[in-house]
Design an enzyme around this catalytic site. Sequence first.
Site, PDB file in Angstrom:
ATOM      1  N   ASP A 423     -25.772   2.661 -12.409  1.00 36.08           N
ATOM      2  CA  ASP A 423     -25.633   1.399 -12.667  1.00 36.08           C
ATOM      3  C   ASP A 423     -26.916   0.539 -12.667  1.00 36.08           C
ATOM      4  O   ASP A 423     -26.992  -0.749 -12.335  1.00 36.08           O
ATOM      5  CB  ASP A 423     -24.583   0.851 -11.728  1.00 36.08           C
ATOM      6  CG  ASP A 423     -23.256   1.476 -12.176  1.00 36.08           C
ATOM      7  OD1 ASP A 423     -23.082   2.037 -13.109  1.00 36.08           O
ATOM      8  OD2 ASP A 423     -22.305   1.302 -11.356  1.00 36.08           O
ATOM      9  N   GLU A 499     -19.189   2.657 -18.703  1.00 27.85           N
ATOM     10  CA  GLU A 499     -17.803   1.720 -18.648  1.00 27.85           C
ATOM     11  C   GLU A 499     -18.118   0.226 -19.309  1.00 27.85           C
ATOM     12  O   GLU A 499     -17.766   0.005 -20.618  1.00 27.85           O
ATOM     13  CB  GLU A 499     -17.478   1.296 -17.167  1.00 27.85           C
ATOM     14  CG  GLU A 499     -16.057   0.763 -17.121  1.00 27.85           C
ATOM     15  CD  GLU A 499     -15.577   0.645 -15.582  1.00 27.85           C
ATOM     16  OE1 GLU A 499     -14.178   1.040 -15.578  1.00 27.85           O
ATOM     17  OE2 GLU A 499     -16.089   0.051 -14.756  1.00 27.85           O
ATOM     18  N   GLU A 503     -22.290  -5.604 -19.585  1.00 27.40           N
ATOM     19  CA  GLU A 503     -23.321  -5.724 -18.463  1.00 27.40           C
ATOM     20  C   GLU A 503     -24.794  -4.799 -18.749  1.00 27.40           C
ATOM     21  O   GLU A 503     -25.606  -5.256 -18.433  1.00 27.40           O
ATOM     22  CB  GLU A 503     -22.608  -5.044 -17.151  1.00 27.40           C
ATOM     23  CG  GLU A 503     -21.798  -5.846 -16.595  1.00 27.40           C
ATOM     24  CD  GLU A 503     -21.310  -5.447 -15.285  1.00 27.40           C
ATOM     25  OE1 GLU A 503     -21.210  -6.006 -14.384  1.00 27.40           O
ATOM     26  OE2 GLU A 503     -20.604  -4.291 -15.440  1.00 27.40           O
TER      27      GLU A 503
END
Length: 691
Positions: A423, A499, A503
């Site tokens: 991430d 996911e 973002e």
Amino acid sequence: MPHGGRRPPAPAPGGHVFPRAASTVLPDPSRFFAPGLLSGPLPTNSFFQNFVLKNGDQPEYIHPYSVRSADAALTVCYPARNHSPSFVIQTFVADLTISSPSDAAGSQRHRVAAFDDLSVTLDVSPSLRAHLVRGSPYITVTTAQAAGPVDISLSSVHAFIEVAPCDDSATKWRLRMNSGQTFLLYASAPIQLAQADTTHLSATGFSGVIRVAYLPDASMEAVLDRFSGCYPTAGEASLNRPFCVEYSWCKEGAGDLLMLAHPLHLRLLSDDCAVRVLDDFRYRSIDGDLVGVVGDSWVLKTDPVSPTWHSTRGVSEDGVDEVVAALRKDVDGLASAPITTTSSYFYGKAIARAARLALIAEEVGCPDVIPAVQRFLKATVTPWLDGSFQGNGFFYDSKWGGLVTLQGLKDTGADFGFGIYNDHHYHLGYFLYAIAVLAKIDPCWGRKYMPQAYSMVADFMTLSRKPGASFTRLRMFDLWKLHSWAGGLTEFADGRNQESTSEAVNGYYSAALVGLSYGDAHLISVGATLTAFEMLAAQTWWHVREGEGIYEDDFSGSNRVVGVLWANKRDSGLWFAPPEWKECRLGIQLLPVLPISEALFPDVAFVKDLVGWTLPALSRDGVGEGWKGFVYALEGIYDKEAALAKTRALTGHDDGNSLTNLLWWLHSRGSVVDDGAAGFGRCCWYRQYCH
């Protein structure tokens, strides 16, 4: 010139400026990478990542095949798919395994001999090397020169019911199995295959190149024959022009190069490249049909998008007062609600939320609140950059070459796995958004912390391939799939995953805004280009349209967005929510709400379908107010008044959102019937550099 008429500073080098630290949880890369590769940064989110984690024996999807390397053998699978209303998954079966008997007794692991944007070269054993190039319809294995002639073994979980040479030279063989599958084997020199038993074949004393290809349809055999002599050994993707990526392959052998293109490739293939598309030459894939393309290099072009600070249409006059009233209240709240989390993710969301207030203040003509936002951002962002933040912070890991957090040095689960390279574009994207805004409104602060800002950009947006670079090349972004992967140094049976596409978009968009603040046209261009590709990939594979054909009807009929997209799987569930929490699925593909969000959702008909699919879920007990806000934001694209009424009734907001931001979004929605995302194209001020 950048804002304020300032002269652009010299571009920062993008090296690491954060202190070094040793992680106790990162795996040892020397187990699988060749010694010559260990002196430079290494990929942490790559398409072949499973090959260098734990035992290295989990398969990876290297289109159109799933490939596993284990026990000195390379196993190839042309994957079948299982599907239901809640998932689509490709299953691995050991269709064909290639090995050399002389190596089988050894315990030596495979080794990554080389890698690049489009391929990985794997020394499967001392005798066999595999050139695994993405999109090749053939799997290519060569014998090691130092090994001389070696014995070859072929095996399958299926029974071979036909093993026959197709020519007098014994350089082409047909391998037909009781599963109904047929593989073709091509060899650079005569090879004599003998059937040891129903599932094993062998050949003695072979030296050269072996290529195997699955035959989906008999009509494709002539094409495979024609291009079997030319094989790729490496491939690079270049971002030399805005909104353009160019593929070029190194190849050996005679003839033209045959590769496969996924649906987004086909959409973006430019007339500038001398390629030939073979429409009838197709392999199935979880990503849609892969279509044959003949040519040594491709050029892919997309329409430009502009990384603007403000909305493209502006806030409507009748909405300014409402936005300003909410803005003053939210800015006042900054002083009374300090950030208490030490999580790099949630902290990043909080500072980016505050930064939005400053830009909205600019847009609605309320400059008197900006100093309060500026003070808040200086007080909250600076400690992460100068190392004074208590409880967490950024450090540099030299083992793999990248940023990690203090909490992630000893805990793989801390900061959602940031310490094992999960991430990064999400967390750093939020920080970069706040940094870009603060550098815009406080240029002196921006100049002081420019090295830290560029180091954070470089962690996931380095373009250099040089071994001496501090960070690996484009850590998260997959230049073949044209989107990012979020999962880092964790072994997954289904491969890489991501996911939240929104973002990911925020990460590249925020980097472009950093470029705007520092007058760096190159960073603006690269950030905007990656933003554009990420959005197109989201619209292609995460946004689900019934009957579109990429996914099976039961899945596409039951879903409008994918929850988690894996290399080998499409899941309707989220990491944090079950499939029926549709508002979370919509929200995680929209947040944070930004000017770029309208370009991520340009199709009004799809947005209306998505919101209609989601709204019934809001009647469930316990639905969070923050998630409702994202649903209403999209509803506002086609029904502004209804969305405004619902938004005004909300009693809370996502920790990265605010009433001000939602009202700004809704009051800047205009007529979308004709222009869609064209507003972004119209205001792309460096369009003259495109194409």
